[in-house]
Design an enzyme around this catalytic site. Structure first.
Site, mmCIF file in Angstrom:
data_model
loop_
_atom_site.group_PDB
_atom_site.id
_atom_site.type_symbol
_atom_site.label_atom_id
_atom_site.label_comp_id
_atom_site.label_asym_id
_atom_site.label_seq_id
_atom_site.Cartn_x
_atom_site.Cartn_y
_atom_site.Cartn_z
ATOM 1 N N GLN A 137 -3.915 -0.987 8.680
ATOM 2 C CA GLN A 137 -3.709 -0.255 9.927
ATOM 3 C C GLN A 137 -4.000 1.227 9.726
ATOM 4 O O GLN A 137 -3.941 1.734 8.619
ATOM 5 C CB GLN A 137 -2.258 -0.432 10.383
ATOM 6 C CG GLN A 137 -1.912 -1.884 10.560
ATOM 7 C CD GLN A 137 -1.121 -2.150 11.817
ATOM 8 O OE1 GLN A 137 -0.706 -1.257 12.544
ATOM 9 N NE2 GLN A 137 -0.911 -3.424 12.090
ATOM 10 N N ILE A 176 5.260 9.689 5.772
ATOM 11 C CA ILE A 176 5.889 8.949 4.672
ATOM 12 C C ILE A 176 5.433 9.575 3.366
ATOM 13 O O ILE A 176 4.225 9.737 3.143
ATOM 14 C CB ILE A 176 5.458 7.461 4.723
ATOM 15 C CG1 ILE A 176 5.788 6.861 6.090
ATOM 16 C CG2 ILE A 176 6.112 6.672 3.594
ATOM 17 C CD1 ILE A 176 4.990 5.612 6.418
ATOM 18 N N ASP A 228 6.209 -0.288 3.534
ATOM 19 C CA ASP A 228 5.620 -0.947 4.699
ATOM 20 C C ASP A 228 6.653 -1.605 5.601
ATOM 21 O O ASP A 228 6.828 -2.824 5.612
ATOM 22 C CB ASP A 228 4.607 -2.024 4.261
ATOM 23 C CG ASP A 228 3.253 -1.408 4.007
ATOM 24 O OD1 ASP A 228 3.004 -0.307 4.531
ATOM 25 O OD2 ASP A 228 2.449 -2.021 3.290
ATOM 26 N N ASP A 234 1.588 -1.545 13.804
ATOM 27 C CA ASP A 234 2.806 -1.035 13.178
ATOM 28 C C ASP A 234 3.530 -0.100 14.151
ATOM 29 O O ASP A 234 2.899 0.583 14.948
ATOM 30 C CB ASP A 234 2.453 -0.235 11.921
ATOM 31 C CG ASP A 234 2.207 -1.145 10.732
ATOM 32 O OD1 ASP A 234 2.215 -2.375 10.915
ATOM 33 O OD2 ASP A 234 2.010 -0.612 9.624
ATOM 34 N N GLU A 252 6.207 -5.044 -3.471
ATOM 35 C CA GLU A 252 5.820 -4.199 -4.590
ATOM 36 C C GLU A 252 7.029 -3.874 -5.451
ATOM 37 O O GLU A 252 8.124 -3.689 -4.936
ATOM 38 C CB GLU A 252 5.203 -2.903 -4.082
ATOM 39 C CG GLU A 252 3.720 -3.042 -3.819
ATOM 40 C CD GLU A 252 3.336 -2.944 -2.360
ATOM 41 O OE1 GLU A 252 2.350 -2.270 -2.083
ATOM 42 O OE2 GLU A 252 4.015 -3.540 -1.503
ATOM 43 N N ASP A 271 7.108 -9.640 8.238
ATOM 44 C CA ASP A 271 5.750 -9.492 7.731
ATOM 45 C C ASP A 271 5.720 -9.129 6.244
ATOM 46 O O ASP A 271 4.731 -8.604 5.755
ATOM 47 C CB ASP A 271 5.049 -8.395 8.563
ATOM 48 C CG ASP A 271 3.535 -8.441 8.433
ATOM 49 O OD1 ASP A 271 3.002 -9.506 8.082
ATOM 50 O OD2 ASP A 271 2.894 -7.407 8.671
#
Ligand SMILES: *[C@@H]1O[C@H](CO)[C@@H](O)[C@H](O)[C@H]1NC(C)=O
Ligand SMILES: *[C@@H]1O[C@H](CO)[C@@H](O)[C@H](O)[C@H]1NC(C)=O
Ligand SMILES: *[C@@H]1O[C@H](CO)[C@@H](O)[C@H](O)[C@H]1NC(C)=O
Ligand SMILES: *[C@@H]1O[C@H](CO)[C@@H](O)[C@H](O)[C@H]1NC(C)=O
Length: 423
Positions: free
Chosen positions: A138, A255, A331, A173, A321, A316
């Site tokens: 995105q 972020i 995310d 998003d 990670e 989703d």
């Protein structure tokens, strides 16, 4: 003759007893049926008995889960101290020792008002360079501030009141979901997450003069002459631009960019993204399989993450990670889509494994009665943010009750000694 009479009499007694039992039985069950909770959007074809059991426990949830727990007050005070950036001056440079930020406990410092200062810098620092972020599905920009600090910038695609229909991972998003998730994690004491804040950038003043050539190639002027961006990413399309608002600004989630190598893993509870059912959707003993593959610590971590995702309804997280053997909550933009829907199957790791880390539980338990969302509102107010509509805040509180009910269901099924883990 007298034998016949005795037989007849005992038959009569037997029928009387049977009628009695039936009477009390039906009294009991109708009583329960009368208070049945009515829930929109539960999928009855999927693990129906588990969902029904959880909703039964929701009906009889102990009252302590519906009132505020005073044990949370000192924790809330500490959070307020960390995030209250008003009255602080910019004299101290928060970016000085970023290479020493990561500890065994968290990805960045938490004491001494630092979290609030980091957010304020992320929100207000002058931008030195803007580019398209190198990869992703995105649209995301990369902002350079303060010489070497980088921020991702996910632009706003929806109004806070927009409701996303369709499947759980539908739509773009949500920038507010990213930021909401950050505060939620702070309130839940999940420290493996990256600071995130609402920021506005003025396209003509802050972006165009410092845009890279690559970014400029993905900007077009719309019919009224404003610069709009379509970006560079897997799903980016020329006809799906982000345009400045009336003030010439684009709002988004800033972020913090952490220059760290994260290891990527597939989630055992990932969705298929088509009509095919995954193993975890077909097998109620699926957790046993995962126990054979992953460590207890990792499974407890995945359960923590499922609780977090359930609260915002992020369905989703097909991969996750890891850094320093802990899952990083990266995310979080697919949350806060529809405040009327609670997809219970996001909690599958919890109700299939029926365990939770004791420390997670002890913290979760004292967030009851409105403390959770009240604290998110309070902390985000220091940066002037409104992160969601009241419907979403209410939904988060309602989902918290469902998490409590799921734990009660697990305790009922296995006993608390098996549910709470200290690993
Ligand atoms: C935040 O800090 C300011 C300045 O120190 C103080 O006046 C204010 O009361 C604090 N706000 C809260 C909610 O504690
Ligand atoms: C911030 O600066 C103002 C003057 O600019 C000063 O009065 C105030 O004491 C400073 N606050 C702190 C926490 O240093
Ligand atoms: C943009 O174009 C694509 C086809 O290239 C189409 O699928 C999509 O729906 C369009 N989006 C909008 C917002 O019109
Ligand atoms: C162009 O962008 C501006 C700023 O976002 C917006 O107000 C205007 O409606 C847009 N015009 C068209 C034709 O899309």
């Amino acid at each position: 003759m007298s034998l016949n009479y005795a037989f007849g009499f005992s038959l009569f007694l037997l029928i009387l007893v049977a009628l009695n039992i039936y009477f009390f039985y039906s009294l009991n069950t109708t009583g329960k049926r009368g208070s049945m909770y009515n829930v929109p959007g539960i999928k009855l074809d999927l693990a129906p008995s588990v969902f029904k059991d959880i909703y039964d426990h929701l009906n009889y949830l102990p009252s302590q889960y519906k009132i505020k727990n005073p044990k949370f007050i000192p924790i809330q005070k500490n959070l307020v101290k960390s995030f209250n950036s008003s009255g602080l001056n910019n004299t101290k440079n928060v970016w000085q020792n970023t290479e020493n930020w990561v500890s065994e406990e968290s990805l960045f410092p938490h004491g001494d008002g630092v979290p609030g200062r980091i957010l304020r810098e992320m929100q207000t620092s002058q931008i030195a360079l803007v580019d398209n972020a190198p990869k992703g599905t995105q649209m995301k920009l990369l902002l350079l501030i303060q010489e070497k600090q980088k921020l991702y910038f996910k632009p706003k695609r929806y109004q806070l009141s927009d409701v996303i229909h369709g499947n759980i991972y539908a739509g773009f998003d949500r920038h507010n979901s990213e930021v909401f998730a950050y505060y939620l994690a702070m309130v839940m004491n999940f420290k493996w997450i990256i600071p995130s804040v609402i920021r506005r950038v003025h396209v003509a003043k802050d972006v165009v003069p410092v845009a890279t050539l690559g970014l400029k190639k993905t900007m077009i002027r719309n019919e009224s002459g404003s610069f709009c961006i379509y970006g560079k990413c897997f799903y980016c399309k020329v006809n799906e631009t982000v345009c400045p608002d009336r003030n010439g600004e684009i709002e988004g989630a800033a972020i913090l960019y952490l220059d760290k190598q994260f290891k990527v893993h597939k989630s055992p509870w990932r969705r298929s993204y088509n009509s095919k059912k995954m193993d975890w959707e077909k097998d109620n003993d699926f957790c046993k399989k995962v126990m054979g593959i992953l460590s207890l610590k990792r499974i407890l971590n995945l359960i923590d993450v499922s609780i977090f995702d359930f609260l915002i309804q992020n369905g989703d997280r097909h991969r996750y990670e890891v850094y320093k053997n802990k899952i990083v909550l990266l995310d979080n933009g697919k949350g806060l889509g529809n405040p009327m829907i609670d997809e219970l199957d996001i909690l599958a790791p919890l109700y299939q494994c029926c365990m939770i880390s004791l420390s997670t539980w002890q913290h979760l338990e004292i967030l009851s009665g409105g403390h959770l969302t009240e604290t998110i509102k309070l902390l985000s107010s220091f940066q002037g943010e409104i992160l969601a509509t009241e419907e979403h805040f209410k939904a988060v509180e309602r989902r918290l009750l469902k998490i409590y009910a799921t734990i009660q269901y697990c305790i009922g099924k296995h006993g608390s000694a098996k549910v709470f883990k200290t690993a």
